[in-house]
Scaffold this motif. Structure first.
Motif, PDB file in Angstrom:
ATOM      1  N   ARG A 145      40.228  49.937  44.058  1.00  0.00           N
ATOM      2  CA  ARG A 145      40.369  48.487  44.070  1.00  0.00           C
ATOM      3  C   ARG A 145      40.392  48.018  45.523  1.00  0.00           C
ATOM      4  N   ARG A 146      39.314  47.368  45.959  1.00  0.00           N
ATOM      5  CA  ARG A 146      39.236  46.910  47.337  1.00  0.00           C
ATOM      6  C   ARG A 146      40.093  45.656  47.560  1.00  0.00           C
ATOM      7  N   GLU A 147      40.331  45.338  48.819  1.00  0.00           N
ATOM      8  CA  GLU A 147      41.161  44.202  49.168  1.00  0.00           C
ATOM      9  C   GLU A 147      40.513  43.400  50.296  1.00  0.00           C
TER      10      GLU A 147
ATOM     11  N   TRP B 141      41.837  41.246  53.751  1.00  0.00           N
ATOM     12  CA  TRP B 141      42.968  40.947  54.627  1.00  0.00           C
ATOM     13  C   TRP B 141      42.730  39.649  55.376  1.00  0.00           C
TER      14      TRP B 141
ATOM     15  N   ASN C  11      44.295  38.483  48.024  1.00  0.00           N
ATOM     16  CA  ASN C  11      43.991  39.813  48.558  1.00  0.00           C
ATOM     17  C   ASN C  11      43.254  40.707  47.567  1.00  0.00           C
ATOM     18  N   ARG C  12      43.521  40.539  46.264  1.00  0.00           N
ATOM     19  CA  ARG C  12      42.891  41.371  45.240  1.00  0.00           C
ATOM     20  C   ARG C  12      42.268  40.467  44.184  1.00  0.00           C
ATOM     21  N   TYR C  13      41.256  40.978  43.493  1.00  0.00           N
ATOM     22  CA  TYR C  13      40.560  40.137  42.518  1.00  0.00           C
ATOM     23  C   TYR C  13      41.488  39.671  41.408  1.00  0.00           C
TER      24      TYR C  13
ATOM     25  N   SER D   8      43.453  36.676  54.501  1.00  0.00           N
ATOM     26  CA  SER D   8      42.827  35.698  53.600  1.00  0.00           C
ATOM     27  C   SER D   8      43.237  34.274  53.945  1.00  0.00           C
TER      28      SER D   8
ATOM     29  N   ASP E 138      35.583  45.630  41.456  1.00  0.00           N
ATOM     30  CA  ASP E 138      35.409  44.359  42.141  1.00  0.00           C
ATOM     31  C   ASP E 138      34.070  44.292  42.861  1.00  0.00           C
TER      32      ASP E 138
ATOM     33  N   LEU F 146      35.699  38.246  47.671  1.00  0.00           N
ATOM     34  CA  LEU F 146      36.048  39.282  46.706  1.00  0.00           C
ATOM     35  C   LEU F 146      36.131  38.661  45.319  1.00  0.00           C
TER      36      LEU F 146
ATOM     37  N   ASP G  65      44.292  38.405  41.771  1.00  0.00           N
ATOM     38  CA  ASP G  65      45.073  37.253  42.206  1.00  0.00           C
ATOM     39  C   ASP G  65      44.612  35.973  41.519  1.00  0.00           C
TER      40      ASP G  65
END
Length: 215
Positions: free
Chosen positions: A173-175, A177, A149-151, A179, A72, A88, A153
């Motif tokens: 996998r970064r996130e 918070w 929260n994650r790509y 959002s 990401d 993100l 999504d």
């Protein structure tokens, strides 16, 4: 307070289920959407009110990508030079629905069709005026700015959030918070600007920093 959070969770999950049903029902879903969006114009809103000197007022939104990981890309979003939130995106350049947008300048409008729009209409009620659609032509209808929260999504779109998690762990996998809070912060200003006849340009550029994974 607890009950309110629980209600929001149940309501949100219900919206996600509704979105899946709408997107899978073809013409029936379009009929449902038209009933739920009776107070909104169909399609992408094309507003023609003019600003000073007969020209629509322009709001420049800058997205500066600063960290490219294995899965990401993290970025920062600014309105007219003022920081708003983190972003993100996925880390594969390609076609709509699978990847991130190429660097460049894009017009942003309000899109009032589709299952995602129905979900946000139920979730945000009076605040919602349509999805923030990154316009790339009729062959690319799903690139939007939204919460997540994650790509994964919403591939091909831009997620917004208040805090990036695992920011320097490039192999993970970064996130993002909080959002929903970031989205509720930026959306009203952008939507109101468009509803008043203004233009929004999204400027995407890359200034990747040499971040090292944490030990």
């Amino acid at each position: 307070m607890y009950l309110n959070k629980m209600f929001r969770f149940i309501f949100r999950k219900g919206g996600e289920e509704l979105e899946g049903q709408l997107e899978g029902n073809g013409q029936d879903s379009e009929h449902l959407l038209s009933l739920q969006e009776a107070d909104l114009d169909e399609g992408i809103l094309e507003l023609h009110q003019n600003g000073q000197n007969g020209q629509p007022e322009l709001l420049q939104v800058d997205l500066i990508r600063y960290s490219q990981g294995a899965y990401d890309i993290l970025g920062k979003m600014y309105f007219n030079g003022h920081f708003q939130c983190f972003t993100l995106e996925g880390n594969v350049l390609g076609d709509e629905g699978t990847v991130y947008l190429p660097r460049g300048i894009y017009e942003v409008g309000l899109k009032t069709k589709g299952g995602k729009n129905a979900t946000y209409f139920f979730r945000y009620q009076d605040m919602h005026r349509g999805m923030l659609h990154i316009q790339r032509g009729k062959d690319f209808p799903f690139s939007v700015i939204h919460e997540g929260n994650r790509y994964t999504d919403r591939k091909g779109s831009i997620l917004v959030g208040s805090i990036p998690v695992q920011e320097k762990e490039l192999g993970t996998r970064r996130e993002l918070w909080f959002s929903d809070e970031a989205y509720a912060k930026i959306y009203p200003e952008l939507a109101d600007h468009l509803m008043k006849g203004g233009r929004i340009q999204l400027w995407i550029r890359e200034e990747f920093q040499a971040l090292l994974p944490q030990a």
